[in-house]
Design an enzyme around this catalytic site. Sequence first.
Site, PDB file in Angstrom:
ATOM      1  NE  ARG A 173     -21.890  -6.603 -15.511  1.00  0.00           N
ATOM      2  CZ  ARG A 173     -23.208  -6.478 -15.389  1.00  0.00           C
ATOM      3  NH1 ARG A 173     -23.744  -6.486 -14.183  1.00  0.00           N
ATOM      4  NH2 ARG A 173     -23.975  -6.317 -16.430  1.00  0.00           N
ATOM      5  NE  ARG A 195     -34.737  -6.466 -16.232  1.00  0.00           N
ATOM      6  CZ  ARG A 195     -33.572  -6.873 -15.741  1.00  0.00           C
ATOM      7  NH1 ARG A 195     -33.533  -7.768 -14.810  1.00  0.00           N
ATOM      8  NH2 ARG A 195     -32.458  -6.348 -16.197  1.00  0.00           N
ATOM      9  NE  ARG A 217     -24.577  -9.597 -18.006  1.00  0.00           N
ATOM     10  CZ  ARG A 217     -25.474  -9.116 -17.147  1.00  0.00           C
ATOM     11  NH1 ARG A 217     -25.311  -9.310 -15.835  1.00  0.00           N
ATOM     12  NH2 ARG A 217     -26.511  -8.443 -17.565  1.00  0.00           N
ATOM     13  NE  ARG A 264     -28.092  -4.793 -19.951  1.00  0.00           N
ATOM     14  CZ  ARG A 264     -26.936  -4.875 -19.276  1.00  0.00           C
ATOM     15  NH1 ARG A 264     -25.781  -4.657 -19.883  1.00  0.00           N
ATOM     16  NH2 ARG A 264     -26.929  -5.182 -18.009  1.00  0.00           N
ATOM     17  CE  LYS A 289     -30.717  -4.825 -11.096  1.00  0.00           C
ATOM     18  NZ  LYS A 289     -29.971  -3.908 -11.987  1.00  0.00           N
TER      19      LYS A 289
HETATM   20  P1  AP5 Z   1     -23.593  -5.148 -10.830  1.00  0.00           P
HETATM   21  O1  AP5 Z   1     -23.754  -5.425  -9.374  1.00  0.00           O
HETATM   22  O2  AP5 Z   1     -23.195  -6.290 -11.695  1.00  0.00           O
HETATM   23  O3  AP5 Z   1     -24.879  -4.395 -11.413  1.00  0.00           O
HETATM   24  P2  AP5 Z   1     -26.381  -4.900 -11.583  1.00  0.00           P
HETATM   25  O4  AP5 Z   1     -27.258  -3.849 -11.041  1.00  0.00           O
HETATM   26  O5  AP5 Z   1     -26.535  -6.300 -11.045  1.00  0.00           O
HETATM   27  O6  AP5 Z   1     -26.455  -4.861 -13.159  1.00  0.00           O
HETATM   28  P3  AP5 Z   1     -26.934  -5.923 -14.227  1.00  0.00           P
HETATM   29  O7  AP5 Z   1     -26.380  -5.464 -15.547  1.00  0.00           O
HETATM   30  O8  AP5 Z   1     -26.572  -7.344 -13.849  1.00  0.00           O
HETATM   31  O9  AP5 Z   1     -28.432  -5.724 -14.187  1.00  0.00           O
HETATM   32  P4  AP5 Z   1     -29.390  -6.009 -15.269  1.00  0.00           P
HETATM   33  O10 AP5 Z   1     -30.601  -5.739 -14.504  1.00  0.00           O
HETATM   34  O11 AP5 Z   1     -29.271  -5.342 -16.552  1.00  0.00           O
HETATM   35  O12 AP5 Z   1     -29.002  -7.520 -15.689  1.00  0.00           O
HETATM   36  P5  AP5 Z   1     -29.685  -8.909 -15.422  1.00  0.00           P
HETATM   37  O13 AP5 Z   1     -28.640  -9.925 -15.348  1.00  0.00           O
HETATM   38  O14 AP5 Z   1     -30.704  -8.804 -14.359  1.00  0.00           O
HETATM   39  O15 AP5 Z   1     -22.512  -3.964 -10.968  1.00  0.00           O
HETATM   40  C1  AP5 Z   1     -22.065  -3.527 -12.231  1.00  0.00           C
HETATM   41  C2  AP5 Z   1     -20.559  -3.243 -12.177  1.00  0.00           C
HETATM   42  O16 AP5 Z   1     -20.327  -2.123 -11.323  1.00  0.00           O
HETATM   43  C3  AP5 Z   1     -19.709  -4.399 -11.610  1.00  0.00           C
HETATM   44  O17 AP5 Z   1     -18.531  -4.510 -12.336  1.00  0.00           O
HETATM   45  C4  AP5 Z   1     -19.423  -3.986 -10.166  1.00  0.00           C
HETATM   46  O18 AP5 Z   1     -18.165  -4.462  -9.729  1.00  0.00           O
HETATM   47  C5  AP5 Z   1     -19.454  -2.455 -10.241  1.00  0.00           C
HETATM   48  N1  AP5 Z   1     -20.030  -1.828  -9.044  1.00  0.00           N
HETATM   49  C6  AP5 Z   1     -21.155  -2.203  -8.382  1.00  0.00           C
HETATM   50  N2  AP5 Z   1     -21.390  -1.381  -7.337  1.00  0.00           N
HETATM   51  C7  AP5 Z   1     -20.381  -0.457  -7.356  1.00  0.00           C
HETATM   52  C8  AP5 Z   1     -20.067   0.668  -6.524  1.00  0.00           C
HETATM   53  N3  AP5 Z   1     -20.811   1.031  -5.480  1.00  0.00           N
HETATM   54  N4  AP5 Z   1     -18.969   1.386  -6.839  1.00  0.00           N
HETATM   55  C9  AP5 Z   1     -18.185   1.035  -7.908  1.00  0.00           C
HETATM   56  N5  AP5 Z   1     -18.436  -0.011  -8.713  1.00  0.00           N
HETATM   57  C10 AP5 Z   1     -19.528  -0.751  -8.455  1.00  0.00           C
HETATM   58  O19 AP5 Z   1     -30.526  -9.086 -16.793  1.00  0.00           O
HETATM   59  C11 AP5 Z   1     -29.884  -9.365 -18.020  1.00  0.00           C
HETATM   60  C12 AP5 Z   1     -30.943  -9.611 -19.086  1.00  0.00           C
HETATM   61  O20 AP5 Z   1     -31.741 -10.765 -18.726  1.00  0.00           O
HETATM   62  C13 AP5 Z   1     -31.968  -8.484 -19.263  1.00  0.00           C
HETATM   63  O21 AP5 Z   1     -31.512  -7.482 -20.143  1.00  0.00           O
HETATM   64  C14 AP5 Z   1     -33.175  -9.271 -19.826  1.00  0.00           C
HETATM   65  O22 AP5 Z   1     -33.003  -9.578 -21.187  1.00  0.00           O
HETATM   66  C15 AP5 Z   1     -33.115 -10.570 -19.040  1.00  0.00           C
HETATM   67  N6  AP5 Z   1     -33.901 -10.523 -17.785  1.00  0.00           N
HETATM   68  C16 AP5 Z   1     -33.427 -10.679 -16.509  1.00  0.00           C
HETATM   69  N7  AP5 Z   1     -34.419 -10.585 -15.604  1.00  0.00           N
HETATM   70  C17 AP5 Z   1     -35.568 -10.362 -16.336  1.00  0.00           C
HETATM   71  C18 AP5 Z   1     -36.926 -10.153 -15.983  1.00  0.00           C
HETATM   72  N8  AP5 Z   1     -37.310 -10.149 -14.668  1.00  0.00           N
HETATM   73  N9  AP5 Z   1     -37.822  -9.953 -16.961  1.00  0.00           N
HETATM   74  C19 AP5 Z   1     -37.455  -9.966 -18.282  1.00  0.00           C
HETATM   75  N10 AP5 Z   1     -36.173 -10.143 -18.680  1.00  0.00           N
HETATM   76  C20 AP5 Z   1     -35.230 -10.341 -17.714  1.00  0.00           C
END
Ligand code: AP5
Length: 218
Positions: free
Chosen positions: A128, A90, A162, A173, A15
Amino acid sequence: MGRVLILLGPPGAGKGTQAARLGRRLGLPHVSTGDLLRENLERGTELGLGARAYMDQGELVPDALVLDMLRARLECEDCRGGCLLDGFPRTLPQAQALARLVAEQGWRMLAISLEVPDGVLLERLSGRRVCRRDGAHIQHVLFSPPRQAGRCDVCGGELYQREDDRPGVIGRRLEVYRLQTAPLLEFFSALGVLSVLDGNRDMERVLIEIERLAQEAA
Ligand code: AP5
C-alpha cells in the site's frame, strides 16, 4: 432521518478504499479515526504525540483519546445527518458509546464487515502507498499502481508507505484485530444490524455490493 454506516474488517480489508468512494455516492462524510489520528500526528498535536507510540507498534490508541476525538468530529456541521465510519469502533467500549450516540440522535445504523484472508491482507498492506496530501487517496504498487512512480493518481501528491505497514508491525495489527475488534461482529449481529461481505474480490464488485446493502437498509 440520519444514519451511520460502519465499515468493519481487519487492517487491509479495503475499508479506506471503499469509504473514499462511497462517502460521495451516499452523501455521507467519511470519518476515519486512523486518518484523524495521522492528521494529529502530522500537526504535532498533543493527541497525535500521545497516539504515535501505539500506532507505530500496531496497538490500539486508548479508548478515551479516540472517543473524545470522534465526538468532536461528529459535532461538526457535515455530520448532522450521520456519517460513514472507517476504523471505528474497534473495542467493545467504543461500540457501546457509538450505539448510545446513535440512539440519542435517532439515527439508523448499519455495520458491514469486509472479510479477507490473512495472506491477502499481508500482500495488500505491504504494497500500500498513501498520498501525503490527502490520506483518503490510497494506491497499491501491484493492484492499483500509480501512473507516475511515487505520485498520487488523483492529486499528484507524494505517495509514502505508512510506518505501520512494515512487516513486523502488520502481524501485530492483525493479532490486535482478532483479539479486540473481531468480537464486535457479535455485538452488531446481536443488534440485528450486521452484514458480512466477501472483500476478497475486485474493488468495483465490493463497492457495488456495499452500495446495494446501504440502499436496502435506507
Ligand atoms: P485499504 O483500503 O487502505 O485498507 P483498510 O481496511 O482501510 O486498512 P487500514 O490498514 O487503513 O486499516 P486499519 O484499520 O489498520 O488502519 P487505521 O488507519 O484505521 O486497503 C489496503 C490496500 O489494499 C490498499 O493499497 C488498496 O489499494 C488495496 N485494496 C483495497 N481493496 C482491494 C481489493 N478489493 N482488491 C485489491 N486491492 C485492494 O488505523 C491505524 C492505527 O490507528 C491503528 O493501528 C491504531 O493504532 C489507531 N486507531 C485508528 N482507529 C482507532 C480506534 N478506533 N481505536 C483505537 N486505535 C485506533
